[in-house]
Scaffold this motif. Structure first.
Motif, PDB file in Angstrom:
ATOM      1  N   GLU A 136       0.811  -1.212   0.000  1.00 51.35           N
ATOM      2  CA  GLU A 136       0.000   0.000   0.000  1.00 51.35           C
ATOM      3  C   GLU A 136       0.853   1.275   0.000  1.00 51.35           C
ATOM      4  N   LEU A 137       0.222   2.354  -0.422  1.00 51.12           N
ATOM      5  CA  LEU A 137       0.804   3.688  -0.301  1.00 51.12           C
ATOM      6  C   LEU A 137       0.374   4.275   1.028  1.00 51.12           C
ATOM      7  N   GLY A 138       1.323   4.892   1.745  1.00 51.78           N
ATOM      8  CA  GLY A 138       1.011   5.565   2.997  1.00 51.78           C
ATOM      9  C   GLY A 138       1.130   7.074   2.843  1.00 51.78           C
ATOM     10  N   ASN A 164       3.146  -2.172   4.215  1.00 50.94           N
ATOM     11  CA  ASN A 164       2.620  -3.519   4.048  1.00 50.94           C
ATOM     12  C   ASN A 164       1.609  -3.745   5.173  1.00 50.94           C
ATOM     13  N   ASP A 165       0.334  -3.790   4.836  1.00 54.96           N
ATOM     14  CA  ASP A 165      -0.741  -3.963   5.811  1.00 54.96           C
ATOM     15  C   ASP A 165      -0.972  -5.453   6.026  1.00 54.96           C
ATOM     16  N   THR A 207       2.664   4.252  -8.746  1.00 51.01           N
ATOM     17  CA  THR A 207       2.266   2.865  -8.963  1.00 51.01           C
ATOM     18  C   THR A 207       2.854   2.004  -7.856  1.00 51.01           C
ATOM     19  N   VAL A 208       2.046   1.099  -7.327  1.00 56.19           N
ATOM     20  CA  VAL A 208       2.490   0.185  -6.273  1.00 56.19           C
ATOM     21  C   VAL A 208       2.780  -1.186  -6.877  1.00 56.19           C
ATOM     22  N   THR A 209       3.952  -1.726  -6.564  1.00 57.10           N
ATOM     23  CA  THR A 209       4.317  -3.076  -6.997  1.00 57.10           C
ATOM     24  C   THR A 209       4.722  -3.878  -5.767  1.00 57.10           C
ATOM     25  N   THR A 210       4.107  -5.035  -5.584  1.00 54.20           N
ATOM     26  CA  THR A 210       4.448  -5.905  -4.461  1.00 54.20           C
ATOM     27  C   THR A 210       5.045  -7.193  -4.991  1.00 54.20           C
ATOM     28  N   CYS A 250      -3.597   3.794   2.189  1.00 53.39           N
ATOM     29  CA  CYS A 250      -4.638   4.077   1.203  1.00 53.39           C
ATOM     30  C   CYS A 250      -5.481   2.875   0.803  1.00 53.39           C
ATOM     31  N   GLY A 251      -5.162   1.690   1.322  1.00 54.47           N
ATOM     32  CA  GLY A 251      -5.860   0.492   0.886  1.00 54.47           C
ATOM     33  C   GLY A 251      -5.056  -0.226  -0.189  1.00 54.47           C
TER      34      GLY A 251
END
Length: 281
Positions: A136-138, A164-165, A207-210, A250-251
């Motif tokens: 996630e983005l914080g 990381n939630d 952009t989020v990449t996990t 942000c989810g």
């Protein structure tokens, strides 16, 4: 220790700056660290940490001391009074799960014992159950805000970080009479954040990449959020006062998956860096 994916976006120290970084002309990467038994903060430039003194969210200035990145222990980039985590804030995941579009932000609080830093191990809970990652983005708050407008909200944002939630998914609905969000997401080290807070960014372009053990599991744009960063800050500030250092997660979007002991999860966000944590016993 590879904490930045694009070091060219890091600016060096300058003179004392104001608390609000929403209008900062160029990105800067802030971090907290421990060196020689003392806690400090500063900016990251390549593989060097430039130490600052004062208030990271207010008046501060460089000390002139420079540490090698390998010489310091990175801490969680802020020491928040609370971390607020969003549910059902991305269209792609909401549509996949057939969730109704929320009329207002849906959120929970992550407990302080869950906060963890880059490279800190994520502890395996004593209870059984599937443990999942959520990249996630914080949003990091930089100025105290209560009931701020959407227009003024960006002036209260300090910057953005990776998070990381982590969740024990099996616990959530195990008791039909009570959804256990706080317990499922509140175990020790279940909220890694970092490695830095990046200022001067437009979150809608990120952009989020996990990655799980080097394999991409999530790759999604922040522009897919149901509530924008400014809307989240504004609407949540109508409910509770947000303080400097507080973080709004942000989810997450599609691709959430489970971890096994020994797995390494990395959350990489363009122009911020890469948060890495190993899940273990």
């Amino acid at each position: 220790m590879d904490v930045l994916t694009d070091s060219t976006t890091t600016a060096g120290p300058t003179a004392t700056r104001a608390a609000s970084s929403a209008r900062t002309p160029s990105p800067r990467h802030w971090l907290r660290f421990r060196h020689a038994g003392k806690t400090g903060f500063g900016t990251l430039a390549g593989n060097t940490v430039h130490e600052w003194r004062g208030d990271m969210f207010g008046a501060c200035e460089p000390t002139g001391t420079i540490h090698g990145l390998a010489e310091v222990q990175l801490l969680s980039p802020t020491a928040p009074s609370k971390v607020i985590a969003l549910w059902n804030n991305f269209k792609a995941l909401g549509e996949k799960l057939n969730l109704a579009v929320p009329a207002e932000p849906l959120y929970l609080l992550k407990s302080p014992n869950s906060f963890a830093a880059h490279d800190e191990p994520i502890k395996k809970p004593l209870c059984e159950g599937k443990v999942v990652f959520e990249g996630e983005l914080g949003i990091v708050i930089g100025k105290t805000c209560t009931a701020v407008s959407e227009t003024d909200a960006p002036d209260h944002v300090f910057g953005y970080t990776c998070a990381n939630d982590v969740t024990v998914a099996d616990i959530l609905n195990r008791d039909a009479s009570f959804a256990q969000w706080v317990r499922a997401k509140g175990f020790d080290t279940f909220c890694p954040m970092g490695p830095v807070v990046a200022t001067g960014l437009d979150p809608a372009t990120l952009t989020v990449t996990t990655l799980l053990d080097g394999q991409i599991r999530q790759h999604y744009p922040i522009s897919d959020m149901r509530f924008s960063a400014a809307q989240l800050v504004s609407l949540i500030s109508m409910d509770m006062t947000l303080y400097p250092g507080d973080v709004i997660l942000c989810g997450t979007s599609v691709g959430v998956g489970s971890m096994k002991p020994g797995s390494t999860v990395e959350v990489e966000i363009s122009d911020i860096g890469r948060l890495s944590n190993r899940f273990g016993a």
